[in-house]
Design an enzyme around this catalytic site. Structure first.
Site, PDB file in Angstrom:
ATOM      1  N   GLN A  78      34.201 111.902 122.420  1.00  0.00           N
ATOM      2  CA  GLN A  78      33.305 111.016 122.206  1.00  0.00           C
ATOM      3  C   GLN A  78      33.257 110.520 120.619  1.00  0.00           C
ATOM      4  OE1 GLN A  78      32.315 108.705 124.980  1.00  0.00           O
ATOM      5  NE2 GLN A  78      32.078 107.029 123.480  1.00  0.00           N
ATOM      6  N   PHE A  79      34.123 110.198 119.928  1.00  0.00           N
ATOM      7  CA  PHE A  79      33.938 110.132 118.654  1.00  0.00           C
ATOM      8  C   PHE A  79      33.074 109.119 117.943  1.00  0.00           C
ATOM      9  CE2 PHE A  79      36.948 106.715 119.016  1.00  0.00           C
ATOM     10  CZ  PHE A  79      36.544 105.905 118.103  1.00  0.00           C
ATOM     11  N   THR A  80      32.664 108.115 119.046  1.00  0.00           N
ATOM     12  CA  THR A  80      31.667 106.988 118.798  1.00  0.00           C
ATOM     13  C   THR A  80      30.312 107.544 118.657  1.00  0.00           C
ATOM     14  OG1 THR A  80      31.485 106.428 121.076  1.00  0.00           O
ATOM     15  CG2 THR A  80      33.183 105.352 119.551  1.00  0.00           C
TER      16      THR A  80
END
Length: 150
Positions: A78-80
């Site tokens: 989950q890069f966000t």
């Protein structure tokens, strides 16, 4: 590294309309990796997750780690989690690591978590457009950041 741990009664991840992984009771963990993260960050988080006592004991008290339950673990990249919203309303992900750092650290975190818990770790596919479904149990949601060890 930054993670969001949710105690769930069930969770799944689908890619292109097909279920890739599904679990019952356990943890659904979102993992974000920053450009300056290292294996030490993954090691610290894997140990903390394995020892985290948020499952109910026989008295209904959150006192058990996942290792003392029949719980499963689903880990999703989950890069966000490293969104920066300081300027304006459109988030920037400049702090998030690129694939050359993120993929090996994500895989290392999953492997370390398996070693620490003795349980298989189910995953999505790194970088894929994933549809995550879950039923948060409690709700219990805990955020951890390896750079801010509270």
């Amino acid at each position: 590294m930054r993670i969001v741990i949710q105690r769930v009664s069930q969770a799944s991840v689908a890619i292109d309309g097909k279920i890739k992984s599904a679990i019952g009771k356990g943890y659904m963990i979102l993992v974000g990796i920053c450009r300056d993260d290292t294996i030490e960050d993954a090691e610290w988080l894997a140990k903390k997750v394995a020892a985290l006592r948020v499952f109910n004991d026989d008295n209904g008290v959150m006192n058990l780690p996942i290792t003392d339950t029949e719980g499963d673990i689903l880990v999703i990249s989950q890069f966000t989690l490293f969104a920066s919203y300081k300027k304006g309303n459109r988030p920037s992900w400049l702090k998030a690591a690129g694939h050359e750092i993120s993929i090996p650290l994500y895989e290392t975190f999953c492997r370390l978590l398996e070693n620490e818990t003795g349980k298989p770790v189910y995953t999505g596919i790194f970088g894929a457009d994933m549809k995550v479904a879950l039923v948060n149990d409690g709700p219990v949601t805990i955020c951890m950041d390896s750079k801010n060890k509270e």
